[in-house]
Design an enzyme around this catalytic site. Structure first.
Site, short mmCIF file in Angstrom:
data_model
loop_
_atom_site.label_atom_id
_atom_site.label_comp_id
_atom_site.label_asym_id
_atom_site.label_seq_id
_atom_site.Cartn_x
_atom_site.Cartn_y
_atom_site.Cartn_z
N ARG D 97 0.82 -1.23 0.00
CA ARG D 97 0.00 0.00 0.00
C ARG D 97 0.84 1.27 0.00
O ARG D 97 0.32 2.37 -0.22
CB ARG D 97 -0.93 -0.01 1.22
CG ARG D 97 -1.95 -1.16 1.23
CD ARG D 97 -3.35 -0.63 1.30
NE ARG D 97 -4.30 -1.57 0.74
CZ ARG D 97 -5.61 -1.34 0.70
NH1 ARG D 97 -6.11 -0.21 1.19
NH2 ARG D 97 -6.42 -2.21 0.15
N HIS D 131 -1.71 -4.06 -4.96
CA HIS D 131 -2.71 -3.03 -4.69
C HIS D 131 -2.92 -2.14 -5.92
O HIS D 131 -4.04 -1.80 -6.28
CB HIS D 131 -2.26 -2.20 -3.49
CG HIS D 131 -3.19 -1.12 -3.13
ND1 HIS D 131 -4.54 -1.34 -2.86
CD2 HIS D 131 -3.01 0.21 -2.98
CE1 HIS D 131 -5.11 -0.19 -2.57
NE2 HIS D 131 -4.21 0.76 -2.65
N ASP D 170 -15.53 2.72 -1.43
CA ASP D 170 -15.30 4.16 -1.63
C ASP D 170 -14.92 4.39 -3.09
O ASP D 170 -14.72 3.44 -3.85
CB ASP D 170 -14.20 4.67 -0.69
CG ASP D 170 -12.91 3.86 -0.82
OD1 ASP D 170 -12.65 3.35 -1.93
OD2 ASP D 170 -12.20 3.74 0.17
N LYS D 193 -17.69 8.28 0.71
CA LYS D 193 -17.22 8.68 2.03
C LYS D 193 -16.66 10.08 2.00
O LYS D 193 -15.89 10.42 1.13
CB LYS D 193 -16.08 7.74 2.48
CG LYS D 193 -16.50 6.37 2.87
CD LYS D 193 -15.28 5.64 3.37
CE LYS D 193 -15.52 4.15 3.35
NZ LYS D 193 -14.27 3.41 3.52
N ARG D 195 -15.27 13.48 4.73
CA ARG D 195 -15.03 14.04 6.08
C ARG D 195 -15.68 15.41 6.10
O ARG D 195 -15.60 16.16 5.14
CB ARG D 195 -13.54 14.24 6.32
CG ARG D 195 -12.73 12.97 6.33
CD ARG D 195 -11.25 13.34 6.24
NE ARG D 195 -10.45 12.16 5.98
CZ ARG D 195 -9.94 11.40 6.93
NH1 ARG D 195 -10.14 11.70 8.20
NH2 ARG D 195 -9.23 10.33 6.64
N ASP D 220 -12.40 -6.54 -2.42
CA ASP D 220 -11.22 -5.69 -2.21
C ASP D 220 -9.96 -6.52 -2.42
O ASP D 220 -10.03 -7.74 -2.50
CB ASP D 220 -11.24 -5.08 -0.81
CG ASP D 220 -10.77 -3.64 -0.83
OD1 ASP D 220 -10.06 -3.25 -1.77
OD2 ASP D 220 -11.14 -2.89 0.09
N THR D 225 -7.27 -4.04 8.87
CA THR D 225 -7.87 -3.93 10.21
C THR D 225 -9.36 -4.22 10.19
O THR D 225 -9.99 -4.35 11.24
CB THR D 225 -7.71 -2.51 10.77
OG1 THR D 225 -8.43 -1.62 9.91
CG2 THR D 225 -6.25 -2.11 10.81
N GLY D 227 -11.52 -2.15 9.49
CA GLY D 227 -12.25 -0.92 9.81
C GLY D 227 -13.11 -0.44 8.65
O GLY D 227 -14.29 -0.10 8.81
#
Lengths: 315, 315, 315, 315, 315, 315
Positions: D97, D131, D170, D193, D195, D220, D225, D227
């Site tokens: 990544r 990736h 995303d 997504k 912020r 993916d 994680t 998350g």
């Protein structure tokens, strides 16, 4: 505020290095070059070179391989002593004539020399009158290729060149001789060497061009054994020239060269001091023109980032 | 169906190269190594090497730099003649003692030698008993590091080693001597050399360990000027040994070595033929053990992709 | 007018790095070293390094590979952030004992470490007391190899060395021990370790030299598990020494080292802070001598192009 | 008559390596990987590799840096043991990544990894589902980039994909998700997504596309994680999907991933075994699809010089 | 006291180079770029660059290969003219879309371009809005990757963005479009292009997200043939948008692009001048925003060693 | 059992490549070379080259830079498609006349070309009649330098060379002309070109040697614009020759060459097909001698590891 400059010299032509330093206004850097009983060289650089712009002067003459290894070891020692930039200054480039592969399975050693210099750590190379200018292309690092021809012509113009003809000793050197002829405004003649058979010695058949009753000037990049010059001189004698002079940049003068030249009818030999001429190799009618000032100028220009273009001419 | 193998040799130790070829069952490759009057080397490889697996044998002895340049030029010629793979075989590695920087601004020349070999085109290196085994790490190409120690011990075992002690001439060589002592099952003694002041000659103060009434065997990787051996011999004499023998892999024997060794009380000197011992360097009590078969074996294993592990031992 | 200098530090020994900065009179550069949940390191250099002369301090201690990768990533980040010159400062060099190939098919990892540092972008390396000085030859970039031995001797001279003898734990370390003995003007003794068979533990047979009734000083470049020291201590006890001290540059102290040393009769252990000694590894009779000032001096000399020769001695 | 092949494995995912060997019909090469008390790795290759075509399988999982250094040391040991050709097989590429510089003064570590592999001696690299496919361009040596996507789709087609929609978590992963949607002939939806401010957590505003009443499939390249998956699951729940499945190539599952996924409403998780899934990381509804056969095939094709084109598809 | 700076330009986009020089406050360096009748390029640098910090501006547009070779030859000439440091400034990077290997046996030409630039002698590269930011990882020399996105957004904010939606022409460009949407605080929509069969043209099935009654803004890194934009425009028309604008950094506008765009319902096209827009390619509703000041700033920062972080944003 | 061979061709001279394949008895490898509307080249190799010995034939003619980039991209694609060995076959070497630095701040582009070929991935180069043979030294990879001169002489001997003289158009080409004269056993004459002033056109003053009443044969390595030939023809006419023929290896024939040659009194022009002669460039008295068989032979010898020495002569 600029990085300081240092000039070191190997053992090959310290006289020239010393002269270059005098012209450049710097002291020759101190270093010790020892030879162990097992024939290994040891180099001790005796002054700090950390962060300096270093020039190492080493020419080429017998023992050629010895001097070249000496140079590589000096470069290595100075690189690992953290010099900022190293320029190898080779007034006469070793193996300069091994610049092409005209037989199977031989080495283009002039190219190998370039690779070895880069491997040892040379960041730049400065040299003079390469046998072929393509040799500059053997390097990945930049090369400053100085040319002494214009200065040799200056010498001849001062001496007088009435009734002269420039003579190329063979077809292969016609190009170089042509440049001198143009610079001096003189006619050109070429000797046409041929072999009758494969194994025979070269034999000069005849001249191409007009030499009778003239003063012949032979220009070459180097004179090694003098064999070629001698043949040329003999041929010219038989063709009725009135005087013969020879001029070259690199006075290699190996083997029986001096003996041969002394016994010939050559009236004058002009060389530079890229190769050291020890007393035993001097002749009465030999003129040595120093290139020390040219090198000093080139080193200072290089160190100061001044353009050298227009300084050295075409040959 | 495998690629053919060729072995060539430089001029340094052709006797050894010839023997290697005999053991390997191949003919020594034809090449011509000329010297021009200007001291430049010319190498002509006289057999096709296109697509071949080539081994070039060149040891190191005076003129060291000459022979090393000869090797580089041979490698270059063979590489550009399109060999498939080139192994430089250096029975005695040049500049092997210049393996560290124990003074400011000197060259680790053994490392430079490695770089130059790679630059010229060596794909692999084969050598014997390096002064320090770390030198293998100087190379980016793989190295076959042959060790002759076990075979020298075999010789001694055959000769008889009753009442012997292995003596290290100084603390620096204690490690190597220790390996021999272990292999032979003998005790070890070490001479403790010191200088009284900085500028004085080395002086042997005393021995560490027990030598009185014993036969001393001194092992080293090489004997160069013989100076160190001579000092050791003298010290051992004064310590009451009954006999002294010396043994080394590389019989460099430079300078006054032979003269010195002849005049000493050394009863025997054992060397290998990694370095050629010309008739003038032979002594009555000298034994030369050939490493030709070891090299022949290593070359064949390398060519055939056979494991060499377990072949050469630890010293 | 000179290029500005920056010092950054990895996580391995930030205490030392901070001290070096204090002596050098510069602030430690800001950078952030994160660890993602997937165990990947992320380095963010938080100050501009464009055109700067950068020093990155990273020693080696467990997790060794982690810290080494951290260093490589820092170098890469700083190189691509356009630093002018990067010096990797490794007070204790990782994999320093993997410096030779004494078994088939193993890696000379100390050489691999050198290659990886150069690949990541180190222009120069600064390190201290390499296990063998040949490791400098593993690098193509220049190395500043600092030596702490002279400063450790200074400490001993201040403490008093009456009736002392320098003891080498085995033949392999006799050379290094000999240097200390010479510097301190002390006699030398060597323990002769042998194995009875291949698979057995090392066993100390006897001492070479005289230790009875003396105070023994053991010098080494590093103490790892303490196993070797412990054996040496036991052997010396049985040989009637009156006191035993040990001194090394790199206090690696891995595994059960501290436990072992605490339970031994060692009266003092002297180490430097090239490897961080966390509180849990401290012992009552341990003396830690900081090398921060030496590194600060070396970094300033390097940045200013001042000669370091004569600064660090022979061991 | 072809050069023999050997497959070795590091410690990261020996289960996969063992399976690859079984499919390839060769025995896993013997090697010993030790850890010294000072945390240094030692690799001993226990079979001859001289002249062999060697494949080294090492994936990436914590301790990532440890395993990567292990791989470099293996490559170095095998290179200097004279292997003919070395292919580093990295089922999951480390630092995959870190493929771009989206902040100032960070490292493109995936590129550094490539450089380090080449420096250690990898002649070729084989890896899976990078990736970003640009990472292949980080190498100067050829890369075989295997893709598992087609095989994952095969699995889904067998399971049934009625009323399914492919969901990209995303905008950044819309491209990859789009490829799966096309292969499976399913519609695509993308979560957008955003912020609200700079320092806030990511917040999913709304979905782009139609998911209500459908079964959502999230594809993916890796789940770290968990998350991001968890957020996506929560968002999809609130958008009225009837079931949610996730599928990735690399089951990194770091930190609290398993805990999180277990507590989520995910009905199934499909991963491959590029990263070893230890028992403690297994979940009831987890399906592990082995890529061993794909790698075995690729290694045999590579060894035999057979074209791999058309073998692995587009994702 | 700093090294002088020189900016030279190839023939590709001299207008931009001239503007950069004006902003940077330096004169464009003199050089002559000739074409021989045999189609060989000859470059003559007409000012000394010895020891200088040189920037060479060359963008990419047809004839692409011609201009790229011109750049390589300029770099080579300047390197061998002993420039101190060379930065290749490529406002639009050639072969930028050839950044991955998505078919068997094709070239990642963007990586080849990087290698060729380094080989010719570029010490650093400066470029703008690479198609994928991973391309920076193709270089071993440091890259300054400038991003114009923030400045394009500034333009839009000034123009007013009421009732706008950012539209990504396909899933593959959703990520980039997302960045613009976030910077402008606008919603995002994505067109979902699919092919019915393998050989058919791309066909837009439907939009993901909400565009009806809105003004659509299409952002891309480059517009080449305009085909993709045209399809997008048509799709958006049928989806009831009120206005369509397109914006890209690199106005490649190749083939029938201008023709197509003129005939479309696009109300405005915003491009920068990284690629020269000759009069024949201008359209009424085209806005060209110059990046000259950005490049001038970057060159000055680079020359002065000033941090560029925070200067260029995320897209 | 040997590795298979494949020959591919770029677009420059596919006719020659096709003929070479016919002589070599292999089918020309399939590849697709596309041009995008943005002028970027895309190469698709349509056959597997994994593990193969690949030859890529690409000559040089306008658009020179286009064709050269095409070659680099082909090499890159084939290298990353895992070919075992790549030989770039350049019948006419691009930028062959840019082989020296005879003006300040120009590029030795023939050297740059060599570097770029090596960077792209050429393991070996095969080419014909380089302008200077030193160019072989520009490569670090081995070069097979084929020479067509002997075959051109064979043609002339068959045609009859009674009363012929070989004429060098200027001093610079005297060496090459001399080789032809020797091979054919003919006399040599040289035209002495000079300029009166710096800016004037070259002017032929006079001939060196004897041409009157003879048939003049002009040999050169290439004919570009024909300007030099035309001047030579005119000079020879005025010197009373009875017939003039010209012969060169590379029929570059750029600019107005054909027009000029047609209008001259040249009775015959002999060229080879290293450069493709399209119908529009053919003339009545032009003889094209194919070198396809020579290249086919050289490729087969290279593939089979057969010595080429003695195959091609000296010019």
């Amino acid at each position: 505020m600029k990085k300081a400059m240092k000039i070191f010299a190997g053992n090959c032509n310290r006289t020239l290095a010393q002269k270059i330093c005098t012209y450049a206004g710097v002291k020759l850097g101190k270093c010790e070059i020892l030879k162990f009983s097992n024939d290994n060289i040891k180099v001790r650089i005796l002054e700090s070179v950390r962060g300096k712009d270093v020039y190492i002067v080493q020419s080429s003459s017998p023992p050629v391989n010895e001097y070249f290894m000496e140079l590589l070891i000096m470069i290595d020692a100075i690189k690992h002593a953290k010099a900022d930039h190293i320029t190898a200054v080779l007034p006469y480039y070793p193996y300069v004539r091994s610049d092409k592969k005209d037989e199977p399975r031989i080495s283009i050693t002039a190219r190998l020399i370039a690779d070895l210099l880069e491997t040892a750590g040379a960041d730049r190379v400065m040299t003079m009158n390469l046998h072929s200018s393509q040799i500059c292309g053997f390097f990945r690092v930049p090369v400053d290729h100085l040319l002494a021809g214009r200065f040799l012509c200056d010498y001849y113009r001062k001496q007088g060149i009435d009734n002269c003809v420039v003579v190329a000793p063979d077809a292969g050197s016609a190009k170089r001789a042509g440049h001198y002829a143009i610079n001096l405004g003189l006619p050109l003649a070429i000797l046409d060497k041929r072999r009758d058979g494969d194994k025979e010695k070269p034999m000069i058949q005849h001249v191409i061009g007009d030499v009778k009753g003239k003063r012949a000037l032979i220009f070459d990049d180097e004179i090694a054994t003098g064999g070629s010059i001698l043949e040329t001189v003999k041929a010219l004698e038989s063709l009725g020239v009135t005087e013969i002079q020879a001029c070259c940049v690199h006075g290699v003068l190996s083997g029986k060269a001096i003996e041969r030249l002394k016994s010939s009818s050559l009236s004058k030999l002009v060389v530079t001091d890229t190769v050291d001429i020890p007393p035993g190799k001097k002749m009465k009618n030999m003129v040595v023109i120093s290139v020390a000032q040219l090198f000093a100028k080139a080193i200072l220009y290089s160190h100061n980032g001044t353009s050298m273009s227009g300084l050295f001419g075409q040959m």
